[in-house]
Design a protein around this motif. Structure first.
Motif, PDB file in Angstrom:
ATOM      1  N   GLN A   1      19.661  26.251  57.148  1.00 41.87           N
ATOM      2  CA  GLN A   1      19.640  25.506  55.896  1.00 41.87           C
ATOM      3  C   GLN A   1      19.120  26.358  54.751  1.00 41.87           C
TER       4      GLN A   1
ATOM      5  N   SER B   1       7.271  27.086  44.132  1.00 42.71           N
ATOM      6  CA  SER B   1       6.771  25.909  44.827  1.00 42.71           C
ATOM      7  C   SER B   1       5.297  26.084  45.134  1.00 42.71           C
TER       8      SER B   1
ATOM      9  N   ARG C   1      -0.626  33.349  56.943  1.00 47.58           N
ATOM     10  CA  ARG C   1      -0.334  32.126  56.225  1.00 47.58           C
ATOM     11  C   ARG C   1      -1.182  31.003  56.799  1.00 47.58           C
TER      12      ARG C   1
ATOM     13  N   ARG D   1       3.563  18.607  47.923  1.00 45.56           N
ATOM     14  CA  ARG D   1       4.233  19.865  47.594  1.00 45.56           C
ATOM     15  C   ARG D   1       5.029  19.648  46.315  1.00 45.56           C
TER      16      ARG D   1
ATOM     17  N   GLN E   1      16.195  29.355  48.409  1.00 44.74           N
ATOM     18  CA  GLN E   1      15.169  29.260  49.441  1.00 44.74           C
ATOM     19  C   GLN E   1      15.761  29.269  50.837  1.00 44.74           C
ATOM     20  N   GLY E   2      15.248  30.140  51.705  1.00 45.14           N
ATOM     21  CA  GLY E   2      15.749  30.242  53.074  1.00 45.14           C
ATOM     22  C   GLY E   2      16.602  31.477  53.293  1.00 45.14           C
TER      23      GLY E   2
ATOM     24  N   TYR F   1       6.713  33.673  59.837  1.00 46.89           N
ATOM     25  CA  TYR F   1       7.092  32.365  59.305  1.00 46.89           C
ATOM     26  C   TYR F   1       8.007  32.508  58.107  1.00 46.89           C
ATOM     27  N   CYS F   2       8.290  33.717  57.693  1.00 49.45           N
ATOM     28  CA  CYS F   2       9.101  33.892  56.505  1.00 49.45           C
ATOM     29  C   CYS F   2      10.134  34.980  56.779  1.00 49.45           C
ATOM     30  N   PRO F   3      10.941  34.788  57.816  1.00 50.56           N
ATOM     31  CA  PRO F   3      11.877  35.849  58.200  1.00 50.56           C
ATOM     32  C   PRO F   3      13.040  35.925  57.211  1.00 50.56           C
TER      33      PRO F   3
ATOM     34  N   ASN G   1       8.840  31.856  45.948  1.00 51.97           N
ATOM     35  CA  ASN G   1       9.444  30.554  45.668  1.00 51.97           C
ATOM     36  C   ASN G   1       8.717  29.789  44.569  1.00 51.97           C
TER      37      ASN G   1
END
Lengths: 456, 622
Positions: B293, B50, B426, B96, B309-310, B275-277, B48
C-alpha cells in the motif's frame, strides 16, 4: 534495605536425618506459615510469641494434612537474616518436605535463589564485611557438573516443549503488537476466536508439562544405581537390607523385565533407584545372553554402579567378566561378606576402579555408612538441593504462566481490547523466557519485523 | 581565531531536537545560541508530513507536558487529524496528524525568534573545543569561536551526510541541504565513537499529475483531541490523503532493476531501519506479497507537492519514475523531488549518561538523530531533556532523568544509553513494559509536575493543570464517599440511565468499573460535580482498568527499588572477582548509574546483579 518478598527453601542438607526443615524469610513469612500450618492449639501464628516453638500440622489447600511439623518463629530483627524468619520442621521424609515447600510457594513465598538467605543476612547488616567474599562465592557458585542432577532438570527434558509454547505465544504477541504499533500499515487483521483457540491450546500444552513435572526427574526417578555381581554374591541381601531398613517411598514402579528388579528407596534422603541385574553369568544360552546385553545397557544408563565381589570365594571368570563390563564407569566396588575370611586378591580388583573399594557385611551391619558417604559425596548434595528447589521454581513459573494465559482469554472474553490480551500474554512470555533464558523485548520486535511488511 | 561571543548553552542544529533543547534552555534562563546550517529550514520535516502515531503521539504529549513546543505547533499547523487504535485498548490509542510542513516551520521559527535569551544564527559548526575533558565552546567554518558552558549536539543526519539516488552519490544533508563534514572528525578527536546509519525517503510528486479518482480517499476524523494540553481550540481537518497499491508490474520493474539498487549492490554501507524499509527491500524481503500500500499525502495546503508514503527508495531516477507510473492513479505522474537514501554519522549512545551528557566530556550533550534514533518525535523528546539537563548543568542543579514507568521519554533514553542501538531507533509501544501507565491521556499528570518544579511550565499550563488535578480529586472523593444500598428506589434510578441493578452496598465509584458506565451518566442521577471531559475520562480509566493498572504499578515499584541503588561512577568492575567475564565487560562499557539500569544490560545475569548488590554493600561508604 529490606527485601519485600518472602523466600522459602529447604534448609537441611539431604540425607542427614529424618527431619527436614523448610526455612522462610521475609516480611510475610509468618503470615504465609499461618496459611499453611495449623497449630494443635488452633491459635494463629500471627500472635504466637517470638522464638516460640509450636506443634501442629501442615495442611494443603483443601485442609488435608500433609505432615506433622514443628514451627519456630523468629521475628525481625532477631533472626539470621534480620527479617521475619519461620522454620517448619517436618517429619515425613523427602516427599512430605517437598509438598510442604510447594505449599509455602502456593501461599505466597517464592523459591530462594542460591545463597539468598546469606545474602539477605549480609545486606541487612547481620554479617560482617569480612564475610562479603564468602557471600559472593555462594551466589556465583559453579553449578556442579557431577552426575545428571542438573539444576535445570526440566530444561533438559522439556525445554523443547516449552520453547514451542513460547514460540506460539510470541507469534500471537508479535501479531497484536504489529497491529498496535503499525495501525496504518498493511498488517492482516486478527481473528480473535482463532487467537483464543491458540491460547487455549498452549494452556493445555503447558498444563501437560506441569502434570508430568510434578516431581522432578531426579526425585521421580531417583539416582540410578545398577547392582551387579555373580550369583550368590550377596546382591539380594544388600537389596533387602536397603529396602527394609530404609523407607521405600515409591511402590508403584513395576519391575520392567524378568531379569531386572528395580527398587525405589529413600536412602537417608537421597532417592535411589536400585537396579538388580540378576542374569549376569558366563553363558552360551541365547536367552540368557539377551539378559546380559540388557544388563550392559543398564550399566551404561546408570548413574552409579555397585559392583559386588564375594570376598569369601576365590576370583572367578564371571568376576573378571564383570570387571570388563564396568571398566571406565562410575563404580563403587563392594566386597561382600567381609565378616568371612578373605579368599580374594583385592589388589587386582582395585586396579579396575579409580573409586573406593568398600568391604561390607550385611550380617555385621558394616560398610553401609561408607556407601552413604560415597553417594552423597558423588552427587554433591548441593546440586540435589538446588534441583529440588529448582524444580519447584519451574513448577511455579509454569503455573503462573498458565494463569496469565488464562487471563488473556478472560480479556478476550470481556472484550477489553487487544492491548490487554497482549499484556497478559507478554507476562506469560516473560515467565517462559525465565525458563528458556531468552529475552522478550527484542524477540517481539524481531518477530514483528520478520513477519510483517511494515514501513512507510 | 575570533572570539565572537559567550553563551551559557550552544545548540548545534535547529531540527526537532535542537529547537526543543534551545527553547528549554532559553526559557530556563540560560543565554542560548541556536546554530543552524540554514535559517530557511528550521524545524524541517525532511521525511513524511506527519506527526504522532502509536508511541510517537505519546512522546509529543510528553514533550508538551514538560513545557515543550512540538504539541502546540502541531495543533496550530496540522491539517488532518486521526485517532488510531481506537478499538484496541485505551493505553495504545494515539493521535496522528498530517502536518503542513511550511506552516510548521514558520510557526517554530517565529516562536524561537520571540523567545528571550535565545539567539538564532546561521552557522556551520566545524569544531567543538574541550579543555580537561570539559566542553568550552565551538568554532565555525568562518573561524568564529563561541564559548559556552554547555553544548548540545543535535546534528540530525547532517554529520558526514551522503545522498544516494541510484548511481548518483554526493555529499549533502537532507532535502538539498549542505552536510557538516568536519564536525565528525572533531568529535572523533575528542574520543567519541561514531556509527554510520542510513535512512531514506520517497519521491514527492506533483498533485496536478495525480488521478485521485483511482484512489481511496482517507479523511481525518473530527474528534475533540489535541496534542497539547494547553490548546483550547478544536482541531480542524482541512486536507485528505489517498490510498493506492502497487501491483505486479511495479514489482517486476523493481526486480528487473535490483542490481542498480544501492541497498542491494553494496553502495550503501550504513545500517537502515527495519521499520522503514525502501520499496526495493520490501520486494526482496517479502517476495510473496503481491501488493504494497501507499498513501499520497499533501506536503501542505499551499503546495502541489505530495509525499508518496510507503515508497521510500534510493533507486536511480529513471527507475523511480518508471515504477511509480505503474501505480493506479499515478500513470502520468511527474516527480518533483526524487526519493533518496542518506547515510550519516551518529554517536554510539552508550557513551551518554541518562541525562544525555557524554560520560567522558562534561557539558557536552547530544540529542536526536545524532544519538542513533529516528523520527521527529523521538528527536524532540531527547531535545527537551538535553535542554533541561544542560540548563541544570550550567546552573548546577538536579538533572531530570525520567523513569521508564514515567514516560516513553524515559524508555527511549534508557534504551539508547543502556542497550544502545544497531539501527535508527524508533519508539514503539512494544518497547514500554508499563504502557498502561504511559497513556497519552495522562501525560500531563505524569510529567507536568516536573515542568512546574523545573520552571518550564507557563502560568497558563500551571493553572490548567491544577484545575484538572483538583477536579479529579474532588470528583473521585465524591464517587467513593457516595455509597448506595440495594433498594427499589436506587435500582430504578440506575435503570433510568441504563445501569443494571446492584445487589450489595457499594460506593458509586464501583459502578464505573462496569462496562458502559460513564461519569456523565452517574452525574445525571447522583450529586456529582461538573468536570471537564478529560478529567472525567481520567477517573473512568483509572477505575475501569484499576486491576491491570495496579499490576503494572506494582511491577514498576519493584523495579524502582532497584533503580534506587546507585552505583558510584568510579567503580572498577574488574576488581569484582565473582562477576562473570561478559558481565564485567558490559558493565565497564556501559557504566550503569543504578542497579536497575544494570539489570537491563544484556549479558548481565541475575546472579551478577546479586553479586553487584553485595559488593556495593561491602565497599566502605564515603
Amino acid at each position: 534495605m529490606k527485601q519485600g518478598d518472602t523466600i522459602s527453601a529447604v534448609a537441611t542438607a539431604f540425607g542427614t536425618a529424618g527431619i527436614g526443615i523448610i526455612r522462610m524469610s521475609g516480611e510475610n513469612s509468618i503470615a504465609i506459615a499461618d496459611k499453611v500450618f495449623t497449630a494443635m492449639n488452633n491459635k494463629s501464628l500471627m500472635t504466637a510469641p517470638d522464638r516460640s516453638v509450636i506443634f501442629g500440622h501442615v495442611k494443603d489447600a483443601n485442609g488435608e494434612i500433609i505432615d506433622e511439623a514443628i514451627v519456630l518463629i523468629m521475628r525481625s530483627p532477631k533472626s539470621y537474616t534480620m527479617e521475619n524468619v519461620v522454620e517448619i520442621q517436618c517429619h515425613g521424609g523427602v516427599e512430605a518436605l517437598r509438598a510442604v515447600l510447594r505449599r509455602t510457594f502456593e501461599a505466597g513465598a517464592r523459591p530462594a535463589e542460591r545463597g539468598e538467605f546469606t545474602k539477605r543476612a549480609f545486606l541487612n547488616g547481620r554479617l560482617d564485611l569480612s564475610q562479603a567474599q564468602a557471600v559472593l562465592d555462594i551466589i556465583q557458585a559453579k553449578t556442579p557438573t557431577a552426575l545428571k542432577a542438573a539444576e535445570n532438570q526440566l530444561l533438559g527434558k522439556t525445554s523443547s516443549q516449552i520453547k514451542k509454547i513460547r514460540r506460539e505465544i510470541l507469534k500471537i504477541v508479535a501479531h497484536i503488537e504489529a497491529l498496535i504499533d503499525f495501525p496504518e500499515d498493511d498488517v492482516e487483521d486478527i481473528v480473535i476466536n482463532e487467537i483464543d483457540k491458540k491460547i487455549e491450546l498452549q494452556i493445555e500444552e503447558a498444563q501437560e508439562i506441569l502434570n508430568n513435572q510434578h516431581r522432578g526427574k531426579l526425585l521421580r526417578e531417583g539416582l540410578k544405581v545398577a547392582i551387579i555381581g555373580k550369583p550368590n554374591v550377596g546382591k539380594s541381601s544388600l537389596l533387602n537390607y536397603l529396602t527394609q531398613s530404609e523407607r521405600a517411598i515409591v511402590t508403584d514402579i513395576p519391575g520392567t523385565t524378568r531379569d531386572v528388579i528395580e527398587e525405589f528407596i529413600d536412602f537417608r534422603g537421597i532417592p535411589l533407584k536400585l537396579i538388580d541385574m540378576a542374569g549376569i553369568r558366563d553363558t552360551d544360552n541365547p536367552i540368557e545372553k539377551i539378559g546380559i546385553n540388557r544388563a550392559v545397557s543398564y550399566i551404561e544408563d546408570a548413574d552409579i554402579i555397585f559392583a559386588l565381589f564375594d570376598i569369601s570365594r576365590s576370583f572367578s571368570d564371571e568376576d573378571s567378566r564383570i570387571l570388563d563390563l564396568i571398566r571406565n564407569r562410575q563404580v563403587l566396588i563392594l566386597l561382600t561378606k567381609s565378616d568371612l575370611p578373605a579368599k580374594i586378591n583385592t589388589m587386582r580388583i582395585k586396579e579396575y576402579s579409580k573409586e573406593e573399594v568398600i568391604p561390607i557385611s550385611i550380617k555385621t551391619d558394616s560398610g553401609i555408612d561408607s556407601i552413604f558417604k560415597f553417594i552423597s559425596k558423588k552427587i554433591e548434595k548441593d546440586s540435589l538441593e538446588m534441583s529440588f528447589v529448582g524444580n519447584e521454581r519451574e513448577s511455579i513459573i509454569l503455573s503462573d504462566s498458565i494463569k496469565h494465559m488464562k487471563e488473556a482469554r478472560d480479556a478476550i472474553e470481556h472484550d477489553l481490547g487487544l492491548d490487554f490480551v497482549s499484556i497478559d500474554l507478554r507476562s506469560a512470555l516473560e515467565l517462559f523466557s525465565k525458563l528458556t533464558g531468552e529475552s522478550v523485548d527484542e524477540d517481539v520486535i524481531d518477530e514483528i519485523f520478520s513477519k510483517f511488511c511494515i514501513g512507510k | 581565531m575570533f572570539l565572537e561571543d559567550r553563551y551559557d548553552v550552544i545548540v548545534i542544529g535547529a531540527g526537532h531536537a535542537g529547537i526543543e533543547a534551545a527553547l528549554a534552555t532559553a526559557r530556563l534562563g540560560c543565554k542560548t545560541l541556536l546554530a543552524t546550517l540554514s535559517l530557511e529550514n528550521l524545524a524541517m520535516m525532511p521525511c513524511n508530513p506527519s506527526i504522532g502515531g502509536p508511541a510517537k503521539g505519546n512522546l509529543v504529549r510528553e514533550v508538551d507536558a514538560l513545557g515543550g513546543e512540538m504539541g502546540v505547533a502541531a495543533d496550530k499547523t496540522c491539517i488532518q487529524f486521526r485517532t488510531l487504535n481506537t478499538g484496541k485498548g485505551f493505553a495504545v490509542q494515539a493521535l496522528r496528524a498530517q502536518a503542513d510542513k511550511r506552516m510548521y516551520q514558520f510557526f517554530m521559527k517565529s516562536v524561537c525568534e520571540n523567545t528571550c535569551n535565545l539567539d538564532l544564527k546561521q552557522l556551520l559548526i566545524e569544531d567543538i573545543i574541550t579543555e580537561n575533558d570539559k566542553i568550552i565552546g565551538v568554532t565555525t567554518e568562518t573561524n568564529e569561536t563561541f564559548l559556552a558552558n554547555a553544548v548540545i549536539l543535535a546534528s540530525g543526519t547532517y554529520l558526514g551526510g551522503r545522498i544516494i539516488i541510484g548511481e548518483s552519490i554526493f555529499n549533502g544533508g537532507p532535502n538539498g541541504q549542505r552536510a557538516a563534514n568536519k564536525l565528525s572528525d572533531s568529535l572523533k578527536n575528542c574520543g567519541i565513537r561514531l556509527m554510520r546509519f542510513k535512512t531514506g525517503t520517497p519521491a514527492r510528486v506533483d498533485g496536478r499529475t495525480i488521478d485521485f479518482s483511482k484512489m481511496e480517499i482517507q479523511c481525518g476524523v473530527d474528534e475533540n483531541q489535541n496534542f497539547s494540553f494547553i490548546t483550547e481550540t478544536p482541531v480542524i481537518n482541512k486536507a485528505v490523503c489517498y490510498l493506492t497499491y502497487t501491483n505486479k508490474r511495479t514489482h517486476d520493474i523493481l526486480k528487473k532493476n535490483l542490481h542498480r539498487a544501492p541497498m542491494a549492490n553494496g553502495v550503501i554501507e550504513g545500517v537502515g531501519p527495519r521499520y522503514c524499509p525502501s520499496i526495493e527491500s520490501k520486494i526482496i524481503r517479502f517476495p510473496d506479497k503481491d501488493r504494497h500500500q501507499l498513501f499520497l499525502e499533501p506536503e501542505g495546503l499551499g503546495t502541489q507537492e505530495f509525499y508518496v508514503q510507503g515508497m521510500s527508495t534510493s533507486m536511480p531516477a529513471d527507475v523511480q519514475i518508471e515504477f511509480l507510473r505503474t501505480i493506479p492513479g499515478l500513470e502520468n505522474v511527474k516527480i518533483m523531488r526524487h526519493g533518496y537514501a542518506i547515510e550519516y554519522d551518529c554517536i554510539d549512545p552508550l557513551q551518554l549518561k541518562q541525562t544525555l551528557e557524554f560520560k567522558n566530556i562534561a557539558g557536552l550533550f547530544s540529542a536526536g538523530q545524532s544519538n542513533g534514533s529516528s523520527g521527529y518525535e523521538e528527536a524532540a523528546a531527547q531535545g527537551i531533556i538535553a535542554g533541561i539537563n544542560a540548563a541544570a548543568f550550567v546552573k548546577n542543579t538536579e538533572p531530570l532523568i525520567l523513569k521508564r514507568s514515567e514516560g516513553y521519554i524515559g524508555v527511549l533514553i534508557d534504551d539508547l544509553v543502556t542497550k544502545g542501538t544497531d539501527e535508527p531507533y524508533r519508539m514503539l509501544t512494544s518497547r514500554a513494559e508499563y504502557r498502561l501507565l504511559l497513556r497519552h491521556d495522562n501525560a500531563d499528570i505524569r510529567l507536568t509536575p516536573h515542568a512546574i518544579r523545573i520552571g518550564l511550565a507557563s502560568p497558563e499550563r500551571v493553572e490548567k493543570f491544577k484545575t484538572k488535578i483538583t477536579e479529579i480529586e474532588v470528583a473521585s472523593n465524591k464517587l467513593n464517599e457516595t455509597r448506595i444500598t440495594p433498594c427499589k428506589e436506587i435500582n430504578e434510578k440506575l435503570k433510568s440511565v441504563d445501569i443494571g441493578e446492584i445487589h450489595t452496598t457499594m460506593p458509586i465509584a464501583d459502578l464505573i468499573k462496569r462496562p458502559g458506565v460513564t461519569y456523565e451518566k452517574l452525574r445525571k442521577i447522583f450529586d456529582l460535580p461538573n468536570i471537564s471531559r478529560n478529567s472525567a475520562k481520567q477517573i473512568e480509566i483509572s477505575l475501569f482498568y484499576s486491576g491491570y493498572i495496579q499490576k503494572q504499578s506494582e511491577l514498576a515499584d519493584k523495579m524502582l527499588n532497584l533503580e534506587k541503588i546507585s552505583i558510584p561512577d568510579d567503580i572498577n568492575y574488574n576488581l569484582i572477582q565473582n562477576l562473570r567475564f561478559e558481565a564485567k565487560e558490559k558493565l565497564s562499557k556501559i557504566r550503569p548509574c543504578s542497579i536497575g539500569q544494570a539489570t537491563r544490560i544484556s549479558g548481565v545475569s541475575p546472579a551478577d546483579i546479586s553479586v553487584l548488590i553485595v559488593w556495593l554493600k561491602s565497599i566502605p561508604k564515603k
